[in-house]
Write an enzyme that holds these catalytic residues in place. Sequence first.
Site, PDB file in Angstrom:
ATOM      1  N   LEU A  94       0.847  -1.182   0.000  1.00  8.71           N
ATOM      2  CA  LEU A  94       0.000   0.000   0.000  1.00  8.71           C
ATOM      3  C   LEU A  94       0.882   1.232   0.000  1.00  8.71           C
ATOM      4  CD1 LEU A  94      -2.844  -0.917   2.559  1.00  8.71           C
ATOM      5  CD2 LEU A  94      -2.976  -0.896   0.073  1.00  8.71           C
ATOM      6  N   ASP A  95       0.433   2.247  -0.726  1.00  8.33           N
ATOM      7  CA  ASP A  95       1.180   3.494  -0.787  1.00  8.33           C
ATOM      8  C   ASP A  95       1.233   4.140   0.593  1.00  8.33           C
ATOM      9  OD1 ASP A  95       2.580   5.573  -1.807  1.00  8.33           O
ATOM     10  OD2 ASP A  95       0.853   6.619  -2.649  1.00  8.33           O
ATOM     11  N   MET A  96       2.173   5.037   0.787  1.00  8.14           N
ATOM     12  CA  MET A  96       2.320   5.698   2.082  1.00  8.14           C
ATOM     13  C   MET A  96       1.061   6.468   2.449  1.00  8.14           C
ATOM     14  SD  MET A  96       5.354   8.285   3.282  1.00  8.14           S
ATOM     15  CE  MET A  96       5.454   8.888   4.970  1.00  8.14           C
TER      16      MET A  96
ATOM     17  N   THR B  11      -1.986   5.672   1.516  1.00  5.34           N
ATOM     18  CA  THR B  11      -3.134   4.773   1.391  1.00  5.34           C
ATOM     19  C   THR B  11      -3.273   3.977   2.676  1.00  5.34           C
ATOM     20  OG1 THR B  11      -2.749   4.592  -0.989  1.00  5.34           O
ATOM     21  CG2 THR B  11      -4.192   2.950   0.016  1.00  5.34           C
TER      22      THR B  11
END
Length: 388
Positions: free
Chosen positions: A132-134, A136
Site C-alpha cells: 500500500l502506498d504511504m 493509502t
Amino acid sequence: MARPFKQQRNPRNTSPAKPAAADPTAVPQRLHKLLALAGLGSRREMETLIASGRITINGKTAEVGASVVPTDVVRLDSRPLHLPFEPELPQVLLYHKPEGEIVSQDDPEKRASVFDKLPRIRNGKWIAIGRLDMNTSGLLIFTTSGELANRFMHPRYEVEREYAVRIFGELTDGEMAQLTYGIELDDGPANFDSIRPQGGEGANHWYEVILREGRNREVRRLFEAFQKPVSRLIRVRFGPVNLPPRLKRGQMLHLGVKEVTGLMEWAELAVPKGPARQLTPREKEKLGKVFTPKAKRSRFDAEAGLESRGPRRVTKTREEGIRQELEKQQPVRRSRSRHGAVEPEEAQRPARPPKQAAKPARKPANRRIRQAADIAPAKQPAGKRAKR
C-alpha cells in the site's frame, strides 16, 4: 554417594561423526519450495537467494533447481535451516494500516514502517501480501508462508482488490464507462473491473472500485487521467479477506486455525494433516482478538538530534519541520580562513559558556546633599541651665 567422573573424549580419536542414515523411501523436494514454506520469502526470491551462492547443501554450494531430502544439511550463511518437509499451518495476520507508514523493511530515509510493529516469530519472517502506498490506508495481510503470499500476489491468479475511493469532483457516466473499458497509462493499458458511485457531500464523492492488478499507484493514476485527484484511498478487501469492521486503524488481528485453513483451501494449497503447532500462552491470548501493537522508537538522523515523543511517530514532513526549527534557533555562522575556505566559526573557536545579561544601570535620583543647617537644634529639658 560419590559423583561419577564425566567421561572425557579421547583427543586422538579424530574420526568424523557418522552421517545420518539415508532413508531410501524419502521423496526429494525442491529446495526453493521448502525455503518458501519456511517463511524466508517467495519462490522467486528463494531462487535468487540460491543463485547468490549463500545456500549450501552438505557443505557444497547449492544450485538453482536442486532437491533435498530430510537427511541433508542445508545452511544459509553457515546457519543451519530447519526445512518443513512436513508443512505446518502458517500464521496469518491482518493489519489496518494507517496513513503515513510505508510497506518496506529497508528505507534509506528511515521513515515509519509497518514492519516495525509486527510481533516477532521464530524460524521464519513476516511476508507482506501486496503493498500500500504511504498515503493509502486499509487492509494489509501478513503471512509466514511464501506459497500463500505468492497465490495472492502473482499476476496469473488475478486476485481481486477492492478499494473505497474519495475524489474531488464527480465522474460522468461516460467517464465511468471509459474507466471500465480501459485507459492507456505510461506503463500500459489499465482498467477497473467495476466502479460504483457511493454518494458524497459537496465537491467530494465516494466510489467503490475493483481491479485485479497491483501496479504502483494504479488507482490514483486512473482517476488523475480525468483530472479527478484522489483525496482518500482505503483498501477494504483483498481476495476472500475483508477488512473486519472491528479492526480500527493501527490495530492487528491474528487469524485462527479455522480461518487460516479456509485460506489454504481457497489457495489450493496442501493443508497439514499432522498436529498443529503448539502455541505459546501469549499467542493463545492474542489469537482471534484485536490488539494494538506497541509503537517502537522512530529511526532518525542522529546529527539532527531528534527524538521520538512517545507512541507518536515523526513522519518525514514533521521531521523536516523540526530540523528547520532547530536551524533557526541555532544558526551556523561562517567565516573565511586564511586559505579562503569557508569554515564554520564553531570549528575555529572553542565553545564558550553563555554570558549572563548585564543588569540595567539605575538612573541617579536628583537629590540635594544634606547640610548641617538642615539639622534642627536639640531641645534641652526644663529646669536645667545650659552649661557655658
